[in-house]
Enzyme design. Structure first.
Site, PDB file in Angstrom:
ATOM      1  NE  ARG A  99      12.646  -9.284  -0.754  1.00  0.00           N
ATOM      2  CZ  ARG A  99      11.394  -9.178  -1.145  1.00  0.00           C
ATOM      3  NH1 ARG A  99      11.124  -8.732  -2.348  1.00  0.00           N
ATOM      4  NH2 ARG A  99      10.415  -9.510  -0.337  1.00  0.00           N
ATOM      5  CG  ASP A 159      -1.210 -13.768  -1.698  1.00  0.00           C
ATOM      6  OD1 ASP A 159      -0.934 -13.301  -2.814  1.00  0.00           O
ATOM      7  OD2 ASP A 159      -0.789 -13.270  -0.638  1.00  0.00           O
ATOM      8  CG  HIS A 187       1.834 -10.522  -0.213  1.00  0.00           C
ATOM      9  ND1 HIS A 187       0.867 -11.076  -1.006  1.00  0.00           N
ATOM     10  CD2 HIS A 187       2.163  -9.349  -0.794  1.00  0.00           C
ATOM     11  CE1 HIS A 187       0.623 -10.270  -2.026  1.00  0.00           C
ATOM     12  NE2 HIS A 187       1.401  -9.219  -1.926  1.00  0.00           N
TER      13      HIS A 187
HETATM   14  P1  NAX Z   1       0.035   3.478  -5.199  1.00  0.00           P
HETATM   15  O1  NAX Z   1       1.451   3.850  -5.551  1.00  0.00           O
HETATM   16  O2  NAX Z   1      -1.056   3.684  -6.176  1.00  0.00           O
HETATM   17  O3  NAX Z   1      -0.378   4.250  -3.870  1.00  0.00           O
HETATM   18  C1  NAX Z   1       0.456   4.337  -2.761  1.00  0.00           C
HETATM   19  C2  NAX Z   1       0.125   5.643  -2.080  1.00  0.00           C
HETATM   20  O4  NAX Z   1       0.866   5.669  -0.861  1.00  0.00           O
HETATM   21  C3  NAX Z   1       0.547   6.878  -2.887  1.00  0.00           C
HETATM   22  O5  NAX Z   1      -0.583   7.718  -3.052  1.00  0.00           O
HETATM   23  C4  NAX Z   1       1.631   7.519  -2.044  1.00  0.00           C
HETATM   24  O6  NAX Z   1       1.598   8.928  -2.090  1.00  0.00           O
HETATM   25  C5  NAX Z   1       1.283   6.996  -0.656  1.00  0.00           C
HETATM   26  N1  NAX Z   1       2.402   6.982   0.275  1.00  0.00           N
HETATM   27  C6  NAX Z   1       3.688   6.636   0.064  1.00  0.00           C
HETATM   28  N2  NAX Z   1       4.412   6.794   1.184  1.00  0.00           N
HETATM   29  C7  NAX Z   1       3.565   7.240   2.137  1.00  0.00           C
HETATM   30  C8  NAX Z   1       3.717   7.589   3.486  1.00  0.00           C
HETATM   31  N3  NAX Z   1       4.906   7.551   4.098  1.00  0.00           N
HETATM   32  N4  NAX Z   1       2.624   8.002   4.172  1.00  0.00           N
HETATM   33  C9  NAX Z   1       1.420   8.080   3.568  1.00  0.00           C
HETATM   34  N5  NAX Z   1       1.210   7.762   2.272  1.00  0.00           N
HETATM   35  C10 NAX Z   1       2.272   7.350   1.569  1.00  0.00           C
HETATM   36  O7  NAX Z   1       0.126   1.969  -4.716  1.00  0.00           O
HETATM   37  P2  NAX Z   1      -1.076   0.913  -4.551  1.00  0.00           P
HETATM   38  O8  NAX Z   1      -1.300   0.229  -5.831  1.00  0.00           O
HETATM   39  O9  NAX Z   1      -2.219   1.583  -3.883  1.00  0.00           O
HETATM   40  O10 NAX Z   1      -0.378  -0.161  -3.583  1.00  0.00           O
HETATM   41  C11 NAX Z   1      -0.057   0.153  -2.253  1.00  0.00           C
HETATM   42  C12 NAX Z   1       0.811  -0.943  -1.644  1.00  0.00           C
HETATM   43  O11 NAX Z   1       0.100  -2.164  -1.602  1.00  0.00           O
HETATM   44  C13 NAX Z   1       2.095  -1.242  -2.431  1.00  0.00           C
HETATM   45  O12 NAX Z   1       3.169  -1.366  -1.522  1.00  0.00           O
HETATM   46  C14 NAX Z   1       1.796  -2.588  -3.064  1.00  0.00           C
HETATM   47  O13 NAX Z   1       2.976  -3.317  -3.338  1.00  0.00           O
HETATM   48  C15 NAX Z   1       0.958  -3.221  -1.990  1.00  0.00           C
HETATM   49  N6  NAX Z   1       0.150  -4.380  -2.358  1.00  0.00           N
HETATM   50  C16 NAX Z   1       0.000  -5.360  -1.444  1.00  0.00           C
HETATM   51  C17 NAX Z   1      -0.793  -6.457  -1.662  1.00  0.00           C
HETATM   52  C18 NAX Z   1      -0.944  -7.532  -0.629  1.00  0.00           C
HETATM   53  O14 NAX Z   1      -1.629  -8.510  -0.933  1.00  0.00           O
HETATM   54  N7  NAX Z   1      -0.378  -7.429   0.553  1.00  0.00           N
HETATM   55  C19 NAX Z   1      -1.504  -6.639  -2.953  1.00  0.00           C
HETATM   56  C20 NAX Z   1      -1.653  -5.385  -3.734  1.00  0.00           C
HETATM   57  C21 NAX Z   1      -0.489  -4.436  -3.676  1.00  0.00           C
HETATM   58  O15 NAX Z   1       0.482  -4.854  -4.588  1.00  0.00           O
END
Ligand code: NAX
Length: 327
Positions: A99, A159, A187
């Site tokens: 983590r 949530d 979260h």
């Molecule tokens: P994905 O892996 O499908 O998409 C993430 C995108 O971010 C990728 O296209 C990647 O190229 C891009 N990326 C990574 N580093 C970057 C940077 N430095 N600058 C610009 N782009 C960058 O993930 P996805 O399913 O879309 O989820 C995105 C985030 O949301 C994850 O961290 C996930 O854990 C989080 N979530 C948060 C939630 C919440 O309630 N707060 C719920 C849903 C989700 O789990």
């Protein structure tokens, strides 16, 4: 013709949440039918090709409210003059990653983006962090950006929505009758979905569902573990429901909350409810369309206080792990 326009930056725009979110924003679902939208989409260089495909699809929708689309891997371009920064992109936890490693890798991303927001965004820009661990990423971003605490948010709406539906299904009523379900804390599985202060059809949840064992047991764990359950069933994490929650959060932030109601979002704590000052903590809030205020004066049972203590401790641990980024 829209009477005004807004600039919205979305990071991780080619990811799965991005793919569900952009079309909701461009269709007017976030800012309403009178507001044109300029989208500024940030991706890693390796994902710019895929992002180009998403841009083509946005073009192919011929959305009347979509004023422009900029795609870039340059943070300064992405946040130039932005009114809303939706920070979705983050590095997911991989097998064998601690983590602490996750916090530090993402810490680097949110420091760089925070600085770029501080330098380039419009005055009054609001930032909603979605990429996990979203509360602590928001804390890092706040410090790096220098933005006032009132402009920083992390998402707990998914949530809230999950908890509302569980209660509605148990009570056998439409979900719209469930109100004021607040998510307290992180979260993460330590979050506390506060059914004590929520209502169903205007009555206390505990009155409509007098099944304490279910509320303290199945309800709580279903909401806390819902993300993992979706991954197990779908083979991928929540995307459309997460995008829906982003749209709903921003709608709540730019609207006036109806009298007597509240919604869930994490904000930098000012010390209220025994939460250490500065932690980005999920609370029930009310909005006047421009700013948010915490709902004051709620009392927590000993049981709820125990739950809050656990989520506070987890967030303190996360903060301590990234303290070197908060200078
Ligand atoms: P994905 O892996 O499908 O998409 C993430 C995108 O971010 C990728 O296209 C990647 O190229 C891009 N990326 C990574 N580093 C970057 C940077 N430095 N600058 C610009 N782009 C960058 O993930 P996805 O399913 O879309 O989820 C995105 C985030 O949301 C994850 O961290 C996930 O854990 C989080 N979530 C948060 C939630 C919440 O309630 N707060 C719920 C849903 C989700 O789990």
């Amino acid at each position: 013709m829209p009477s005004k326009s807004v600039r919205v930056s979305i990071t991780g725009a080619a990811g799965q949440i991005g793919y569900a979110l952009l079309f909701r924003i461009a269709s007017g679902d976030m800012f309403g039918p009178d507001t044109g939208v300029h989208l500024r989409l940030l991706e890693l260089p390796a994902a710019l090709g895929a992002l180009e495909g998403v841009r083509m699809e946005l073009d192919d929708c011929a959305f009347p409210l979509l004023a422009s689309v900029t795609t870039t891997s340059d943070v300064d371009v992405a946040f130039e003059g932005t009114d809303f920064a939706l920070l979705v992109g983050a590095v997911p936890r991989k097998a064998g990653m601690e983590r602490a490693d996750l916090l530090n890798i993402n810490g680097g991303i949110f420091t760089a983006q925070g600085k770029a927001i501080g330098k380039n965004a419009a005055k009054g820009c609001r930032v909603l962090v979605v990429g996990n661990p979203c509360n602590t990423n928001a804390l890092i971003c706040q410090h790096a950006s220098g933005l006032p605490a009132a402009q920083i948010f992390a998402m707990t709406m998914l949530d809230q929505n999950r908890a509302m539906t569980q209660l509605a299904q148990k009570a056998g009523v439409p979900v719209r009758t469930v109100k004021n379900l607040a998510i307290w804390g992180n979260h993460s599985p330590t979050m506390f979905p506060d059914y004590f202060h929520a209502t169903i059809g205007g009555k206390a949840v505990t009155e409509v569902i007098p099944d304490q064992a279910w509320l303290e047991g199945e309800f709580l764990t279903t909401v806390q573990q819902r993300g993992a359950a979706v991954i197990k069933a779908r083979g991928a994490s929540s995307a459309a429901s997460a995008a829906n929650a982003v749209a709903k959060t921003v709608r709540e932030l730019v609207s006036v909350t109806p009298a007597g109601e509240c919604f869930s979002v994490a904000v930098p704590s000012d010390g209220r409810y025994g939460v250490p000052k500065g932690l980005v903590f999920g609370y029930p809030v009310r909005s006047d369309g421009k700013g948010c205020a915490l709902v004051d004066g709620l009392t927590h049972s000993a049981y709820a206080q125990e739950k809050l203590a656990v989520t506070i401790k987890e967030l303190e641990g996360e903060r301590d792990g990234v303290r070197h980024l908060l200078g």
